[in-house]
Design an enzyme around this catalytic site. Sequence first.
Site, PDB file in Angstrom:
ATOM      1  N   ASP A  28       9.565  -6.692  15.644  1.00  0.00           N
ATOM      2  CA  ASP A  28      10.794  -6.456  16.010  1.00  0.00           C
ATOM      3  C   ASP A  28      11.774  -7.317  14.769  1.00  0.00           C
ATOM      4  OD1 ASP A  28      13.230  -5.373  17.547  1.00  0.00           O
ATOM      5  OD2 ASP A  28      13.594  -7.487  18.335  1.00  0.00           O
ATOM      6  N   GLU A  30      15.779  -9.181  13.966  1.00  0.00           N
ATOM      7  CA  GLU A  30      17.258  -9.346  14.307  1.00  0.00           C
ATOM      8  C   GLU A  30      17.930  -9.184  13.023  1.00  0.00           C
ATOM      9  OE1 GLU A  30      17.663  -9.369  17.493  1.00  0.00           O
ATOM     10  OE2 GLU A  30      15.742 -10.178  18.357  1.00  0.00           O
ATOM     11  N   ASP A  85      14.991  -1.080  12.746  1.00  0.00           N
ATOM     12  CA  ASP A  85      14.261  -2.288  12.251  1.00  0.00           C
ATOM     13  C   ASP A  85      13.519  -1.889  10.809  1.00  0.00           C
ATOM     14  OD1 ASP A  85      14.187  -3.879  14.487  1.00  0.00           O
ATOM     15  OD2 ASP A  85      13.003  -2.304  15.459  1.00  0.00           O
ATOM     16  N   TYR A 151      14.319 -15.773  23.736  1.00  0.00           N
ATOM     17  CA  TYR A 151      15.038 -14.350  23.961  1.00  0.00           C
ATOM     18  C   TYR A 151      14.435 -13.335  22.646  1.00  0.00           C
ATOM     19  CZ  TYR A 151      18.120 -10.462  23.606  1.00  0.00           C
ATOM     20  OH  TYR A 151      18.737  -9.326  23.319  1.00  0.00           O
ATOM     21  N   ASP A 155      10.855 -10.078  22.695  1.00  0.00           N
ATOM     22  CA  ASP A 155      10.823  -8.773  22.094  1.00  0.00           C
ATOM     23  C   ASP A 155       9.487  -8.143  21.598  1.00  0.00           C
ATOM     24  OD1 ASP A 155      13.269  -8.102  22.892  1.00  0.00           O
ATOM     25  OD2 ASP A 155      14.153  -8.716  21.008  1.00  0.00           O
TER      26      ASP A 155
END
Length: 387
Positions: A28, A30, A85, A151, A155
């Site tokens: 994943d 960010e 992504d 957090y 994921d």
Amino acid sequence: MLERHIQTEQQLIELCQQLTDSPWLALDTEFVREKTYYPQFCLLQISNGEIAASVDPLQIQELGPLLELLYDERIVKVFHAGRQDLEIFHNLWGRLPKPLFDTQLAASLLGLGDQIGYGNLVEQLLSHTLEKGHSRTDWSRRPLDEAQLRYALDDVIYLGEIYLKLKQQLQAQGREGWLQDDFDQLTNPDTYSNPPQAAWKRIKGRQPLKGVQLAVLQALAAWREQEAQQANRPKRWILKDEVLADLARRQPGELAQLEKIRGLEPGTIKRRGELLLKLIADARALPKEQWPRDKRRAARLDPNQEALTDLLHGCLRLLAEQNNITAAALAGRKEIEALVGGERELELMHGWRRVIAGNRLLQILDGKCWPELEQGRLILSARNQPS
């Protein structure tokens, strides 16, 4: 599970050595893109089910060991709704990791929900509720605190387990290969290219436009796309969609007429007014055969076609129920209308959607299959025709 936060090149080398023989990797990213055209890569999360790590690309200049791992075609890369992504990989390194598996697409095929979110899927399959408090985090700011990293790691910590469960279910239903067309599309570079000449197709509010208006919209949208790409700024900072659509509809020919376009700022008119007028005039001068056509604009159906659309849509719902998936995962009404109108380049006519429903709907249109009532239940009958 061992958890790590990777901030140095040496830590990255050690992590990649630990992950190098993994059969799959859950991934994943960010990113932020509120102030840029291209997404700014801020964090990568990775797990093989034993190790979960967050890699900080803003702290590490040399990502070579990571790229070697991510582009290793012996390893399945697992994403959930991975298109954004994967856009980062395409933009930064010009290549896309493969093979891959997308758990959102798999969940749709298995009837777990159309475009289901990661949190909901974790709750359905693993009975675990994820923390949602950091969904609006500015991932470009440093340092990241422990709660943010926790957090982010969530994921991928659960993604691998979900992948294994979904893969097992697909195998049990004989559907493991059905998603290959969808996965191939995700690893196709064309999926992530944004040619300026095609930008008009993504303009909100274009639906009422037609004819030369679409030619003007195409010219304006292509110019804005090029400006945004070159400056790496959001397109809306240059001109908003509604302004482009209004310019294409009204086609002003003088600076004074530009002032009547709602949302077109005086400063923009001063700096770019003459250019906008030239783009509009040049587009208006194009011969009719060069005007773009909006293929998504459905032709007006006659009453017989409307009835046929209703029939096919009902058959689609029946086929979806028989295969334990949602009808929306197969096609929407607009796509059925296009099918009735003669269009065949539709998602419904590719991959597993064609296997489940597309072929059968074509048989109905060809008169080779028809709905019947059998003991109060609707069935589709076909004689001497493949299913």
